[in-house]
Enzyme design. Structure first.
Site, mmCIF file in Angstrom:
data_model
loop_
_atom_site.group_PDB
_atom_site.id
_atom_site.type_symbol
_atom_site.label_atom_id
_atom_site.label_comp_id
_atom_site.label_asym_id
_atom_site.label_seq_id
_atom_site.Cartn_x
_atom_site.Cartn_y
_atom_site.Cartn_z
ATOM 1 N N CYS A 1 -33.567 13.253 -0.916
ATOM 2 C CA CYS A 1 -34.161 13.053 -2.247
ATOM 3 C C CYS A 1 -35.608 12.585 -2.114
ATOM 4 O O CYS A 1 -35.866 11.457 -1.686
ATOM 5 C CB CYS A 1 -33.280 12.042 -2.996
ATOM 6 S SG CYS A 1 -34.055 11.192 -4.369
ATOM 7 N N CYS B 1 -36.682 9.480 -3.968
ATOM 8 C CA CYS B 1 -36.083 8.286 -3.347
ATOM 9 C C CYS B 1 -36.968 7.788 -2.209
ATOM 10 O O CYS B 1 -37.166 6.591 -2.030
ATOM 11 C CB CYS B 1 -34.695 8.590 -2.783
ATOM 12 S SG CYS B 1 -33.489 9.096 -4.014
#
Ligand SMILES: [Zn+2]
Length: 152
Positions: free
Chosen positions: A78, A81
């Site tokens: 991600c 993230c």
């Protein structure tokens, strides 16, 4: 310089700044200043994100911490993230002594993320007194995250 702290089922492992011994700060005592078991120096409050490595650690931390706990649910794949990681670390340092910041890798702990009904990541859940108080998603600077959590 490590960028995270570890924990076991009973507490957060905090290295002593004076002698480098590993000290466990029990989850229930996270709002108090401890002393090093080896050299008796005062231990700092945790100031880095705590890597949650098991479901039991997650459950105990959230249930027992007297301080609010902000959990970052993330994954390696991600991009947002990864962008968030340095901001989350900065937030952990800024909120030291007022909140505990912890990270859950959703691929390593799928049971925790499904129990917490995580859909999009990064997702942040604020727990107070063992219960979810609020949640938000998406990249955000450290200051905004702490303002959202009420610990800025
Ligand atoms: Zn020490």
């Amino acid at each position: 310089m490590t960028s995270s702290l570890t924990a076991d089922s009973r507490g957060i492992i905090q290295p002593c700044p004076a002698c480098d011994s590993a000290n466990r700060i029990a989850f229930a005592r996270l709002s108090q200043r401890g002393r090093c078991g080896t050299c008796k120096a005062g231990l700092p409050f945790p100031a880095l994100p705590v890597e949650v490595s098991s479901e039991e650690i997650f459950t105990n931390l959230v249930a027992q911490s007297p301080l609010p706990v902000i959990v970052d649910f993330w994954a390696e794949w991600c991009g947002p993230c990864k962008m968030m990681a340095p901001e989350f670390t900065k937030a952990a340092t800024q909120a030291s002594g007022r909140a505990i910041l912890a990270k859950v890798n959703t691929e390593k702990l799928p049971g925790v993320s499904s129990a917490q009904r995580i859909q999009g990541i990064p997702a942040f859940i604020l727990y107070k007194g063992g219960n979810e108080a609020d949640r938000t998603t998406g990249f955000q600077p450290a200051g905004r995250l702490l303002t959202w959590a009420g610990v800025a």
